[in-house]
Scaffold this motif. Structure first.
Motif, PDB file in Angstrom:
ATOM      1  N   ALA A 129     -21.065 -27.666   6.461  1.00 22.81           N
ATOM      2  CA  ALA A 129     -21.340 -29.087   6.290  1.00 22.81           C
ATOM      3  C   ALA A 129     -21.300 -29.463   4.821  1.00 22.81           C
ATOM      4  O   ALA A 129     -21.306 -30.620   4.478  1.00 22.81           O
ATOM      5  CB  ALA A 129     -22.715 -29.413   6.854  1.00 22.81           C
ATOM      6  N   ARG A 130     -21.253 -28.470   3.974  1.00 20.54           N
ATOM      7  CA  ARG A 130     -21.483 -28.683   2.561  1.00 20.54           C
ATOM      8  C   ARG A 130     -20.185 -28.648   1.770  1.00 20.54           C
ATOM      9  O   ARG A 130     -19.359 -27.784   1.978  1.00 20.54           O
ATOM     10  CB  ARG A 130     -22.401 -27.559   2.107  1.00 20.54           C
ATOM     11  CG  ARG A 130     -22.843 -27.658   0.737  1.00 20.54           C
ATOM     12  CD  ARG A 130     -23.937 -26.623   0.536  1.00 20.54           C
ATOM     13  NE  ARG A 130     -23.983 -26.387  -0.857  1.00 20.54           N
ATOM     14  CZ  ARG A 130     -24.045 -25.211  -1.408  1.00 20.54           C
ATOM     15  NH1 ARG A 130     -24.117 -24.147  -0.688  1.00 20.54           N
ATOM     16  NH2 ARG A 130     -24.067 -25.084  -2.690  1.00 20.54           N
ATOM     17  N   GLY A 144     -26.112 -27.228   3.449  1.00 20.74           N
ATOM     18  CA  GLY A 144     -25.332 -26.534   4.469  1.00 20.74           C
ATOM     19  C   GLY A 144     -26.237 -25.776   5.424  1.00 20.74           C
ATOM     20  O   GLY A 144     -27.362 -25.408   5.091  1.00 20.74           O
ATOM     21  N   PHE A 145     -25.742 -25.566   6.625  1.00 24.27           N
ATOM     22  CA  PHE A 145     -26.536 -24.883   7.654  1.00 24.27           C
ATOM     23  C   PHE A 145     -26.808 -23.429   7.304  1.00 24.27           C
ATOM     24  O   PHE A 145     -27.856 -22.894   7.659  1.00 24.27           O
ATOM     25  CB  PHE A 145     -25.819 -24.929   9.004  1.00 24.27           C
ATOM     26  CG  PHE A 145     -25.850 -26.277   9.652  1.00 24.27           C
ATOM     27  CD1 PHE A 145     -24.695 -27.022   9.768  1.00 24.27           C
ATOM     28  CD2 PHE A 145     -27.022 -26.805  10.144  1.00 24.27           C
ATOM     29  CE1 PHE A 145     -24.703 -28.264  10.370  1.00 24.27           C
ATOM     30  CE2 PHE A 145     -27.051 -28.052  10.742  1.00 24.27           C
ATOM     31  CZ  PHE A 145     -25.883 -28.783  10.854  1.00 24.27           C
ATOM     32  N   GLU A 146     -25.854 -22.781   6.638  1.00 28.77           N
ATOM     33  CA  GLU A 146     -26.031 -21.360   6.345  1.00 28.77           C
ATOM     34  C   GLU A 146     -27.311 -21.113   5.554  1.00 28.77           C
ATOM     35  O   GLU A 146     -28.049 -20.180   5.827  1.00 28.77           O
ATOM     36  CB  GLU A 146     -24.819 -20.827   5.589  1.00 28.77           C
ATOM     37  CG  GLU A 146     -24.836 -19.331   5.449  1.00 28.77           C
ATOM     38  CD  GLU A 146     -23.540 -18.805   4.867  1.00 28.77           C
ATOM     39  OE1 GLU A 146     -23.623 -17.999   3.927  1.00 28.77           O
ATOM     40  OE2 GLU A 146     -22.461 -19.201   5.351  1.00 28.77           O
ATOM     41  N   TYR A 147     -27.577 -21.964   4.584  1.00 24.45           N
ATOM     42  CA  TYR A 147     -28.811 -21.817   3.802  1.00 24.45           C
ATOM     43  C   TYR A 147     -30.026 -22.278   4.607  1.00 24.45           C
ATOM     44  O   TYR A 147     -31.055 -21.605   4.626  1.00 24.45           O
ATOM     45  CB  TYR A 147     -28.741 -22.603   2.490  1.00 24.45           C
ATOM     46  CG  TYR A 147     -30.053 -22.545   1.750  1.00 24.45           C
ATOM     47  CD1 TYR A 147     -30.397 -21.413   1.027  1.00 24.45           C
ATOM     48  CD2 TYR A 147     -30.969 -23.593   1.818  1.00 24.45           C
ATOM     49  CE1 TYR A 147     -31.625 -21.327   0.376  1.00 24.45           C
ATOM     50  CE2 TYR A 147     -32.186 -23.514   1.170  1.00 24.45           C
ATOM     51  CZ  TYR A 147     -32.511 -22.382   0.450  1.00 24.45           C
ATOM     52  OH  TYR A 147     -33.723 -22.305  -0.172  1.00 24.45           O
ATOM     53  N   LEU A 148     -29.906 -23.423   5.275  1.00 25.88           N
ATOM     54  CA  LEU A 148     -31.062 -24.004   5.956  1.00 25.88           C
ATOM     55  C   LEU A 148     -31.573 -23.117   7.094  1.00 25.88           C
ATOM     56  O   LEU A 148     -32.769 -23.077   7.357  1.00 25.88           O
ATOM     57  CB  LEU A 148     -30.721 -25.395   6.494  1.00 25.88           C
ATOM     58  CG  LEU A 148     -30.461 -26.441   5.425  1.00 25.88           C
ATOM     59  CD1 LEU A 148     -29.911 -27.713   6.044  1.00 25.88           C
ATOM     60  CD2 LEU A 148     -31.715 -26.737   4.617  1.00 25.88           C
ATOM     61  N   VAL A 195     -27.385 -22.711  14.864  1.00 24.22           N
ATOM     62  CA  VAL A 195     -26.842 -24.071  14.775  1.00 24.22           C
ATOM     63  C   VAL A 195     -26.608 -24.617  16.181  1.00 24.22           C
ATOM     64  O   VAL A 195     -26.945 -25.766  16.478  1.00 24.22           O
ATOM     65  CB  VAL A 195     -25.529 -24.097  13.949  1.00 24.22           C
ATOM     66  CG1 VAL A 195     -24.835 -25.448  14.052  1.00 24.22           C
ATOM     67  CG2 VAL A 195     -25.810 -23.753  12.492  1.00 24.22           C
ATOM     68  N   GLU A 196     -26.057 -23.788  17.049  1.00 21.43           N
ATOM     69  CA  GLU A 196     -25.814 -24.207  18.430  1.00 21.43           C
ATOM     70  C   GLU A 196     -27.126 -24.573  19.132  1.00 21.43           C
ATOM     71  O   GLU A 196     -27.212 -25.606  19.809  1.00 21.43           O
ATOM     72  CB  GLU A 196     -25.098 -23.081  19.176  1.00 21.43           C
ATOM     73  CG  GLU A 196     -24.568 -23.471  20.520  1.00 21.43           C
ATOM     74  CD  GLU A 196     -23.770 -22.344  21.164  1.00 21.43           C
ATOM     75  OE1 GLU A 196     -23.525 -22.456  22.373  1.00 21.43           O
ATOM     76  OE2 GLU A 196     -23.393 -21.373  20.481  1.00 21.43           O
ATOM     77  N   ASN A 197     -28.165 -23.777  18.935  1.00 22.45           N
ATOM     78  CA  ASN A 197     -29.480 -24.085  19.525  1.00 22.45           C
ATOM     79  C   ASN A 197     -30.050 -25.386  18.972  1.00 22.45           C
ATOM     80  O   ASN A 197     -30.611 -26.191  19.712  1.00 22.45           O
ATOM     81  CB  ASN A 197     -30.465 -22.942  19.284  1.00 22.45           C
ATOM     82  CG  ASN A 197     -30.194 -21.752  20.160  1.00 22.45           C
ATOM     83  OD1 ASN A 197     -29.592 -21.870  21.217  1.00 22.45           O
ATOM     84  ND2 ASN A 197     -30.621 -20.587  19.717  1.00 22.45           N
ATOM     85  N   TYR A 238     -21.073 -32.166  11.853  1.00 25.86           N
ATOM     86  CA  TYR A 238     -21.348 -31.039  10.958  1.00 25.86           C
ATOM     87  C   TYR A 238     -21.674 -29.783  11.748  1.00 25.86           C
ATOM     88  O   TYR A 238     -21.268 -28.686  11.373  1.00 25.86           O
ATOM     89  CB  TYR A 238     -22.508 -31.365  10.008  1.00 25.86           C
ATOM     90  CG  TYR A 238     -22.176 -32.300   8.875  1.00 25.86           C
ATOM     91  CD1 TYR A 238     -20.875 -32.680   8.572  1.00 25.86           C
ATOM     92  CD2 TYR A 238     -23.187 -32.807   8.084  1.00 25.86           C
ATOM     93  CE1 TYR A 238     -20.593 -33.531   7.517  1.00 25.86           C
ATOM     94  CE2 TYR A 238     -22.913 -33.656   7.026  1.00 25.86           C
ATOM     95  CZ  TYR A 238     -21.615 -34.012   6.750  1.00 25.86           C
ATOM     96  OH  TYR A 238     -21.346 -34.853   5.701  1.00 25.86           O
ATOM     97  N   CYS A 239     -22.429 -29.947  12.836  1.00 27.09           N
ATOM     98  CA  CYS A 239     -22.750 -28.798  13.685  1.00 27.09           C
ATOM     99  C   CYS A 239     -21.471 -28.171  14.234  1.00 27.09           C
ATOM    100  O   CYS A 239     -21.290 -26.950  14.179  1.00 27.09           O
ATOM    101  CB  CYS A 239     -23.644 -29.205  14.856  1.00 27.09           C
ATOM    102  SG  CYS A 239     -25.338 -29.592  14.434  1.00 27.09           S
TER     103      CYS A 239
END
Length: 182
Positions: free
Chosen positions: A57-58, A109-113, A130-132, A164-165
């Protein structure tokens, strides 16, 4: 001087960015701050000859400039916003909370979050988390808001987060699963 710098990044910024009792205007300003920091970093990277790189997303400058000081506060706010939503009677966020969530996702970004997410077993793949998130939180917000025309602006933000997901999921199978398509 190192003591002041350490205090600034370790205590000053986190206390300023805390959303514990923040009103809507403060949430809006935090979102704008993150957007402006990201735009500035991309402009600076471009000025220095670096090309921005999309990572989930980033979009981050490829020179990896030091934006990471804000990441811990952003992750804390991300977790607090999710917890508020999950424990709320309404089960959805206010528009300004959703805007801040989008800014945080865009910035970090999701990887960090979702790294070291305590709510999942150790070693769980980020894409599964992310899927959950998408299936358990985001789709609930979309369904709740879809029934009310007054939520149309927040619904647009929900769909941007959903985009983004999907972008963060590496396989077509995972993307189809999120969309409910087999």
């Amino acid at each position: 001087m190192d003591d002041v710098e350490g205090w600034f990044w370790e205590e000053g910024i986190p206390s300023v960015m805390a959303i514990d009792n923040s009103n809507g205007e403060m949430l809006r300003r935090l979102g704008l701050l993150l957007q402006n920091v990201m735009e500035y970093a991309i402009q600076e990277a471009s000025r220095k000859g670096y090309q921005p790189v999309a990572t989930g997303a980033r979009i981050m400058p490829s020179n990896k400039c030091t934006m990471n000081h804000l990441f811990p506060s952003c992750k804390n706010n991300f977790c607090q916003l999710l917890e508020r939503s999950r424990s709320s009677e309404r089960g959805i966020m206010q528009k300004n909370e959703t805007e801040l969530l989008l800014s945080i996702i865009s910035y970090c970004g999701f990887e960090y979050l979702f790294a070291n997410d305590q709510s999942h077993e150790e070693g769980t793949d980020i894409s599964s988390i992310v899927e959950n998130f998408c299936l358990n939180d985001l789709l609930r917000w979309i369904i709740s808001r879809d029934s009310s025309p007054s939520h149309s602006n927040a619904l647009k933000i929900d769909y941007k987060i959903f985009q983004y997901c999907l972008d963060a999921l590496p396989t077509i199978i995972q993307k189809k699963s999120c969309l409910g398509v087999n």
